[in-house]
Design an enzyme around this catalytic site. Structure first.
Site: not given
Length: 573
Positions: A55, A87, A128-130, A200, A450, A476
């Site tokens: 990521c 994650d 990445c996510d956060k 992702c 998650e 997630s």
């Protein structure tokens, strides 16, 4: 220096102008800067780049390319880095407790870097996510001219002539446990599911928040869906650097862009694309940085009236690359606006309104990913808010791709994810059960983990739509099935979820938006009298501090009062 900029009115004057700042300038000369470069506006280029996961592996390179755009626009770039917690690697063990906490650390670290060095503007690169909401929260908190850039998604893997993502690997773990997937096949899948750089690929949390960046106006139009390996990402990086200087010249700031109407637009886009339930945490947290009251219930009300129009994984068939090729998030916003679901008036980083940007988009009737609002995949959004006796402060479920929207069954209660996963893996969960995982909320976890490992294993076992799962933690963006998160008040605060016992009947109706614990009030009162708060295992360090300061999920699990309590804004120092 360009006459467009009056440095004496910018934050960087505190570290670069006047005889008293000679010591400060000596540091800049030490780095090879010229007098002219010191005299220009300073632009922080924040990168969440690192080697922790694909990521983030292209972000530093993209951030360095952005320098050229800043220089072309008349600014001086100053690159720095922040952390990420990835994650997919943190999932399913104690490391996931660090994930949501990292959002706050990312925002705080960017704030401190900008404040300490008095940067005049900010371009942020996240993957990445956060790191996406963390980056945007910092921009809104600081309120200097800013542009958010997503590093891009990963390309889909290919396995047995079909596109696959990392979620397929998580689900294959459950298939292996059920004896339906030989180890050789699981090993072969894991080696091809993630074929290179990027976040992702499905409409999981990273791509959901990338869509939010465009919908809310902080990203350049149709910039975020281009996959990480595409050459166009270099052009986007340069364009972002150049455009942020236009924002400095116009003094157009993030809070001018991210109005309440812009947050409502962003929530519409999340629902329309079947996005991650995590958006219901991140949008309220971002709104708090602007002083805007926008909680889970506000988000859920918008979700309730938004058509689901993008056929994206995990509920659908396609990934971000396909979305990009179909015309990107602006193609989806085109039909949403035409259907009356978006407000065209909010400003964007282009210096034009969202509506003016969308006017340049021509609807593509030949693409297969995005449906017109006249014939949506379903008439209401892919994400639904719930409320009831089990969740007085609300909860949330992703219904995109689900066939069953009601579920009633007996509770099977676990006080941590590990115990629930072990029960799933040993096939000790009966069909029709409502799995309850508690003490995993923001405070009780701490960190609001998650649950993808557990939910994916259920799907791999063929139980994905034969059980429901409820938690005060979260899921997630890759989760599918009847999985309800963000239940509040959380167990650590003595919410009703703390009082559930094995065998209690729980009723969920995602159409009506209800979630109820069917236990007599007198029984619950007796249980409440016997309930005692639990101590968690993290009694020092960042997780301890987070547990002491974090608020409820309904308000975004934030750790400070936000802009509503400000006495000054950094941009005006």
């Amino acid at each position: 220096m360009s006459t467009r900029f009056d440095k004496s009115r910018l934050p960087s004057r505190h570290v670069s102008l006047g005889p008293e700042r000679a010591p400060h300038r000596s540091y800049y000369y030490a780095m090879g800067m010229t007098e002219e470069e010191i005299g220009r506006p300073f632009v922080g280029i924040a990168s969440a780049g690192n080697d922790s996961a694909p990521c983030n592996t292209t972000l530093d390179a993209q951030a360095d390319i952005c320098r050229a755009g800043v220089e072309q626009g008349g600014g001086t770039p100053r690159r720095f880095n922040t952390i990420t917690v990835t994650d997919g690697i943190a999932m399913g063990h104690q490391g996931m407790k660090s994930s949501l906490v990292s959002r706050e650390v990312i925002a705080d670290s960017i704030e401190l870097s900008v404040r300490g060095h008095c940067y005049d503007a900010l371009v942020g690169f996240a993957g990445c996510d956060k790191s996406l909401p963390g980056m945007m929260m910092a921009m809104l908190r600081l309120n200097v001219p800013a542009i958010f850039v997503y590093g891009g998604s990963i390309l889909p893997g290919r396995f047995h002539d079909r596109d696959v993502t990392v979620v397929d690997v998580f689900e294959a773990v459950g298939q292996f446990a059920a004896g339906n997937c030989p180890l050789s096949q699981l090993t072969a899948l894991e080696q091809v599911a993630c074929p290179g750089h990027g976040a992702c690929g499905g409409q999981f949390t990273a791509n959901t928040m990338a869509c939010v960046g465009e919908a809310i106006g902080l990203s350049l139009p149709n910039s975020n869906m281009a996959p990480a390996p595409y050459k166009s990402r270099e052009e986007i990086a340069v364009a972002a650097g150049r455009q942020v200087m236009e924002l400095v010249a116009r003094n157009l700031r993030p809070r001018d862009i991210c109005t309440r109407a812009a947050f409502e637009n962003a929530a519409r886009v999340v629902a329309a694309t079947g996005g991650s339930t995590n958006a219901a945490l991140h949008l309220p947290a971002m709104a708090s940085e602007c002083g805007i009251a926008f909680d889970l219930f506000d988000v859920a009300e918008i979700f309730k009236s938004t058509p689901y129009i993008a056929d994206l994984k995990p509920g659908g068939r396609y990934v971000a690359k396909d979305m990009h090729e179909a015309g990107g998030i602006y193609m989806a916003m085109k039909t949403l606006l035409d259907g009356g679901f978006l407000d065209p008036e909010p400003m964007t980083v282009t210096g034009r309104t969202l509506g003016e940007n969308i006017e340049e988009v021509t609807w593509n009737p030949d693409q297969k990913v995005i449906y017109p609002v006249s014939r949506p995949l379903s008439p209401t959004g892919g994400v639904v808010g719930l409320k009831g006796s089990l969740a007085p402060e609300g909860a949330i479920v992703k219904v995109a791709g689900m066939h069953r929207l009601q579920f009633t069954g007996p509770a099977r209660v676990f006080d941590c994810e590990e115990d629930a996963f072990a029960a799933v893996e040993s096939r000790a969960i009966a069909e029709g059960s409502v799995i309850v995982i508690r003490y995993e909320g923001p405070k009780g976890g701490p960190g609001m983990r998650e649950m993808l490992s557990t939910t994916a294993a259920l799907y791999g076992l063929g139980m994905g739509e034969k059980v429901a799962l409820i938690t005060d933690g979260r899921f997630s963006g890759g989760t599918r099935g009847f999985c309800i998160g963000h239940v509040g008040p959380e167990a650590a605060d003595g919410g009703p979820i703390a009082l559930v016992e094995d065998g209690d009947t729980i009723a969920i109706d995602a159409e009506a938006g209800t979630i109820d614990l069917l236990v007599e009030p007198a029984v619950l009162d007796r249980r409440r009298q016997g309930w005692q708060p639990r101590a968690h295992d993290y009694q020092s360090g960042a997780l301890w501090r987070y547990a002491r300061t974090v608020g409820p999920a309904v308000k975004g699990a934030i750790t400070h009062p936000g802009a509503a309590s400000e006495t000054h804004t950094y941009a005006d120092i």
